[in-house]
Design a protein around this motif. Structure first.
Motif, PDB file in Angstrom:
ATOM      1  N   LYS A  92      14.971   5.910  20.968  1.00 18.41           N
ATOM      2  CA  LYS A  92      15.010   6.858  22.088  1.00 18.41           C
ATOM      3  C   LYS A  92      16.238   7.768  22.012  1.00 18.41           C
ATOM      4  CE  LYS A  92      12.374   3.963  25.298  1.00 18.41           C
ATOM      5  NZ  LYS A  92      11.762   3.139  24.330  1.00 18.41           N
ATOM      6  N   ASN A  93      16.607   8.120  20.783  1.00 16.05           N
ATOM      7  CA  ASN A  93      17.714   9.034  20.536  1.00 16.05           C
ATOM      8  C   ASN A  93      17.126  10.444  20.460  1.00 16.05           C
ATOM      9  OD1 ASN A  93      19.874  10.527  19.593  1.00 16.05           O
ATOM     10  ND2 ASN A  93      20.525   8.981  18.124  1.00 16.05           N
ATOM     11  N   TYR A  94      16.860  11.028  21.619  1.00 14.81           N
ATOM     12  CA  TYR A  94      16.130  12.293  21.681  1.00 14.81           C
ATOM     13  C   TYR A  94      16.942  13.465  21.148  1.00 14.81           C
ATOM     14  CZ  TYR A  94      13.049   9.337  24.361  1.00 14.81           C
ATOM     15  OH  TYR A  94      12.229   8.315  24.747  1.00 14.81           O
ATOM     16  N   ASP A  95      18.276  13.416  21.257  1.00 12.51           N
ATOM     17  CA  ASP A  95      19.098  14.483  20.685  1.00 12.51           C
ATOM     18  C   ASP A  95      18.924  14.525  19.166  1.00 12.51           C
ATOM     19  OD1 ASP A  95      20.065  15.249  23.169  1.00 12.51           O
ATOM     20  OD2 ASP A  95      21.836  13.965  23.028  1.00 12.51           O
ATOM     21  N   LEU A  96      18.988  13.368  18.525  1.00 17.48           N
ATOM     22  CA  LEU A  96      18.792  13.303  17.081  1.00 17.48           C
ATOM     23  C   LEU A  96      17.360  13.674  16.718  1.00 17.48           C
ATOM     24  CD1 LEU A  96      19.841  12.708  14.264  1.00 17.48           C
ATOM     25  CD2 LEU A  96      19.332  10.279  14.661  1.00 17.48           C
ATOM     26  N   LEU A  97      16.409  13.247  17.517  1.00 17.53           N
ATOM     27  CA  LEU A  97      15.003  13.568  17.260  1.00 17.53           C
ATOM     28  C   LEU A  97      14.799  15.086  17.248  1.00 17.53           C
ATOM     29  CD1 LEU A  97      12.187  12.351  16.817  1.00 17.53           C
ATOM     30  CD2 LEU A  97      11.887  12.379  19.281  1.00 17.53           C
ATOM     31  N   ILE A  98      15.412  15.777  18.191  1.00 16.49           N
ATOM     32  CA  ILE A  98      15.321  17.241  18.239  1.00 16.49           C
ATOM     33  C   ILE A  98      15.967  17.850  16.998  1.00 16.49           C
ATOM     34  CG2 ILE A  98      16.157  19.295  19.458  1.00 16.49           C
ATOM     35  CD1 ILE A  98      15.778  17.606  22.070  1.00 16.49           C
ATOM     36  N   GLU A  99      17.130  17.337  16.622  1.00 10.21           N
ATOM     37  CA  GLU A  99      17.830  17.845  15.438  1.00 10.21           C
ATOM     38  C   GLU A  99      16.993  17.640  14.182  1.00 10.21           C
ATOM     39  OE1 GLU A  99      20.691  19.893  13.514  1.00 10.21           O
ATOM     40  OE2 GLU A  99      20.607  19.578  15.671  1.00 10.21           O
ATOM     41  N   LEU A 100      16.383  16.484  14.050  1.00 13.65           N
ATOM     42  CA  LEU A 100      15.566  16.187  12.873  1.00 13.65           C
ATOM     43  C   LEU A 100      14.258  16.965  12.866  1.00 13.65           C
ATOM     44  CD1 LEU A 100      16.145  12.334  12.718  1.00 13.65           C
ATOM     45  CD2 LEU A 100      17.031  14.048  11.109  1.00 13.65           C
TER      46      LEU A 100
END
Length: 96
Positions: free
Chosen positions: A80-88
């Motif tokens: 649930k690391n949505y910041d990293l998910l957006i970056e990736l």
């Protein structure tokens, strides 16, 4: 009819993504060696992520989307690391 998309972590550390109408039954099948060929050779498996949808076709579409993701992107979703998910999720061409 409700649908689910799920991610299993296999004994070898790999991930398996699937969709189903009955999550409890599907997990039992995977654990019993009656699930997908991929998981049969990598038992035991552990449920690490679950999403619920109002329709099974939506879950199937999401399954196909997640299956195309990198391991890092799947791990960001699981954690649930949505910041990293957006970056990736950014396209390589958009980084420059």
């Amino acid at each position: 009819m409700i649908g689910y998309v799920y991610i299993l972590e296999c004994a070898d550390g790999s991930y398996y993504t699937g969709s189903t109408k009955d999550i409890s039954k599907r997990i039992r099948l995977h654990q019993g060696g009656l699930g997908a060929n991929y998981t049969r050779r990598r038992l035991p498996v552990k449920l690490v992520y679950l999403e619920e949808f109002s329709r099974i076709d939506e879950a199937f579409y999401r399954e196909k989307q997640i299956q195309g993701w990198s391991r890092k992107k799947k791990e960001a979703l699981i954690e649930k690391n949505y910041d990293l998910l957006i970056e990736l999720s950014k396209a390589y061409r958009d980084l420059f």
